[in-house]
Each structure stands twice: as C-alpha cells, then as structure tokens.
Design a protein around this motif. Structure first.
Motif, PDB file in Angstrom:
ATOM      1  N   ASP A 183       0.829  -1.209   0.000  1.00  0.00           N
ATOM      2  CA  ASP A 183       0.000   0.000   0.000  1.00  0.00           C
ATOM      3  C   ASP A 183       0.862   1.257   0.000  1.00  0.00           C
ATOM      4  OD1 ASP A 183      -2.360   1.649   0.262  1.00  0.00           O
ATOM      5  OD2 ASP A 183      -1.847   1.836   2.392  1.00  0.00           O
ATOM      6  N   TRP A 237      -5.236  -0.992   8.109  1.00  0.00           N
ATOM      7  CA  TRP A 237      -4.898  -0.667   9.499  1.00  0.00           C
ATOM      8  C   TRP A 237      -6.009  -1.104  10.451  1.00  0.00           C
ATOM      9  CZ3 TRP A 237      -0.374  -0.237  11.368  1.00  0.00           C
ATOM     10  CH2 TRP A 237       0.668   0.259  10.594  1.00  0.00           C
ATOM     11  N   GLY A 238      -7.258  -0.954  10.024  1.00  0.00           N
ATOM     12  CA  GLY A 238      -8.379  -1.420  10.848  1.00  0.00           C
ATOM     13  C   GLY A 238      -8.343  -2.928  11.054  1.00  0.00           C
ATOM     14  N   PRO A 264      -6.479   5.818  -0.659  1.00  0.00           N
ATOM     15  CA  PRO A 264      -6.331   6.011   0.798  1.00  0.00           C
ATOM     16  C   PRO A 264      -7.220   5.100   1.635  1.00  0.00           C
ATOM     17  CG  PRO A 264      -6.547   8.123  -0.324  1.00  0.00           C
ATOM     18  CD  PRO A 264      -6.762   7.065  -1.359  1.00  0.00           C
ATOM     19  N   TRP A 265      -8.427   4.818   1.177  1.00  0.00           N
ATOM     20  CA  TRP A 265      -9.332   3.998   1.968  1.00  0.00           C
ATOM     21  C   TRP A 265      -8.810   2.573   2.137  1.00  0.00           C
ATOM     22  CZ3 TRP A 265     -11.474  -0.218  -0.431  1.00  0.00           C
ATOM     23  CH2 TRP A 265     -11.519  -0.210  -1.828  1.00  0.00           C
ATOM     24  N   GLY A 286      -5.669   1.685   2.673  1.00  0.00           N
ATOM     25  CA  GLY A 286      -4.757   1.742   3.819  1.00  0.00           C
ATOM     26  C   GLY A 286      -5.508   1.778   5.144  1.00  0.00           C
ATOM     27  N   TRP A 287      -6.588   2.582   5.190  1.00  0.00           N
ATOM     28  CA  TRP A 287      -7.385   2.648   6.417  1.00  0.00           C
ATOM     29  C   TRP A 287      -7.999   1.293   6.753  1.00  0.00           C
ATOM     30  CZ3 TRP A 287      -6.836   6.345   9.739  1.00  0.00           C
ATOM     31  CH2 TRP A 287      -6.440   7.596   9.316  1.00  0.00           C
ATOM     32  N   ILE A 288      -8.481   0.611   5.741  1.00  0.00           N
ATOM     33  CA  ILE A 288      -9.066  -0.713   5.974  1.00  0.00           C
ATOM     34  C   ILE A 288      -7.991  -1.679   6.465  1.00  0.00           C
ATOM     35  CG2 ILE A 288     -10.068  -2.734   4.819  1.00  0.00           C
ATOM     36  CD1 ILE A 288     -11.763  -0.796   3.174  1.00  0.00           C
TER      37      ILE A 288
END
Length: 170
Positions: A47, A61-62, A54-55, A57-59
C-alpha cells in the motif's frame, strides 16, 4: 448429575484432556497469527509503495488492529477456556463429549452408531506427545483432542471393543 438409561446409569462426562493441550493450542495460535500478520504487513508495505487509494490503507490498518485484539484472545484466553470446559466420557452404551464456555455443546454418541475410531497425531501434537481420537459415525465425525499417547490408545481400543460388542448384540 446421574441419569439412568435402560440398562446402566451414566453421568455427565468427567474425564479431562492433557494439560499440555493449552501449550499446543497456544503454539498453534501463535503460528496462525504470525502468518496473518506477515500477510497484513506485506499488504501495508505494498500500500505504501504503490500508493493505493487512501481507503485501502485505512481498511488494512483497521484489520490489523482487530487482528491484534483477536490474537490476544486466540493465544492467551481461548486455550485456557477450551481446556477448562472440555470433558469426555465413555461407557458401554455411549461416548459423551462436552465442551464450550460460551457455546456449550454436549454430544451423546450411541456405541451402536460408531463405525470407526482412530488416533491422529500432527507435527505439533508430536512435540507434546499428544494424540486426538476420531470417532466416525455414518453422518459425522467427532474428535477428542489432545490426549496423552497411552490414554488415546486405550480409549480408541475401548471404544472399538464397545462398538463391536454392540454390533454383535444387534
């Protein structure tokens, strides 16, 4: 609590698994979680290198945070609960399996329905000297995990003898 059947009295199962089961399940959970975190780390690196949306990467990390919480459960809490609530019992008429802290399961398998019984040992189980006993019926297979070698062989032979006796009686 004792219950009387047609010919014999039996109670809820009282026999426990080997205490080494906790270590076995912990090592197994560590291996699975390490593999999962390696995959997540590879995805996070990809990533950042390829600059995905960007979304994504957020997923990722979640999922990493949720996986870390699950790893704590899987490595430290679940093996202790599995061991504490796993019981089995065998008599001439039934094999009983009782397990589960949150989702309690109590299976009663009639000896007349037992078609096969075997012992199994994987590489991790070999490290701890443990075996699992598999009981096959026409519709399903049932397992008693993490028994010492002598107990597993004796249990396998006892179930086989009881199942053969019941087959001859019918």
């Amino acid at each position: 609590m004792a219950v009387t059947t047609g010919t014999e009295e039996w109670s809820t199962p009282q026999q426990k698994l080997s205490p080494h089961a906790i270590s076995l399940w912990r090592v197994s959970a560590i291996l699975y979680n390490v593999i999962g975190f390696v995959v997540l780390a590879a995805l996070l690196i990809l990533d950042s290198v390829y600059d995905w949306r960007p979304w994504i990467g957020w997923i990722l990390w979640g999922v990493t945070v949720i996986s870390a919480g699950y790893a704590v459960w899987d490595i430290f809490l679940q093996p202790v609960l599995l061991y504490r609530y796993w019981f089995y019992g065998v008599n001439a008429e039934f094999v009983q399996l009782k397990h589960g802290a949150l989702n309690k399961v109590h299976q009663v398998i009639p000896m007349a329905k037992v078609q096969s019984v075997s012992t199994n040992q994987g590489p991790l189980m070999r490290k701890y000297g443990l075996y699992s006993v598999s009981i096959g019926t026409m519709g399903s297979s049932h397992h008693i995990p993490a028994l010492p070698e002598d107990v597993a062989y004796a249990l396998r032979n006892q179930i086989a003898d009881y199942a053969r006796i019941n087959e001859v009686d019918e």
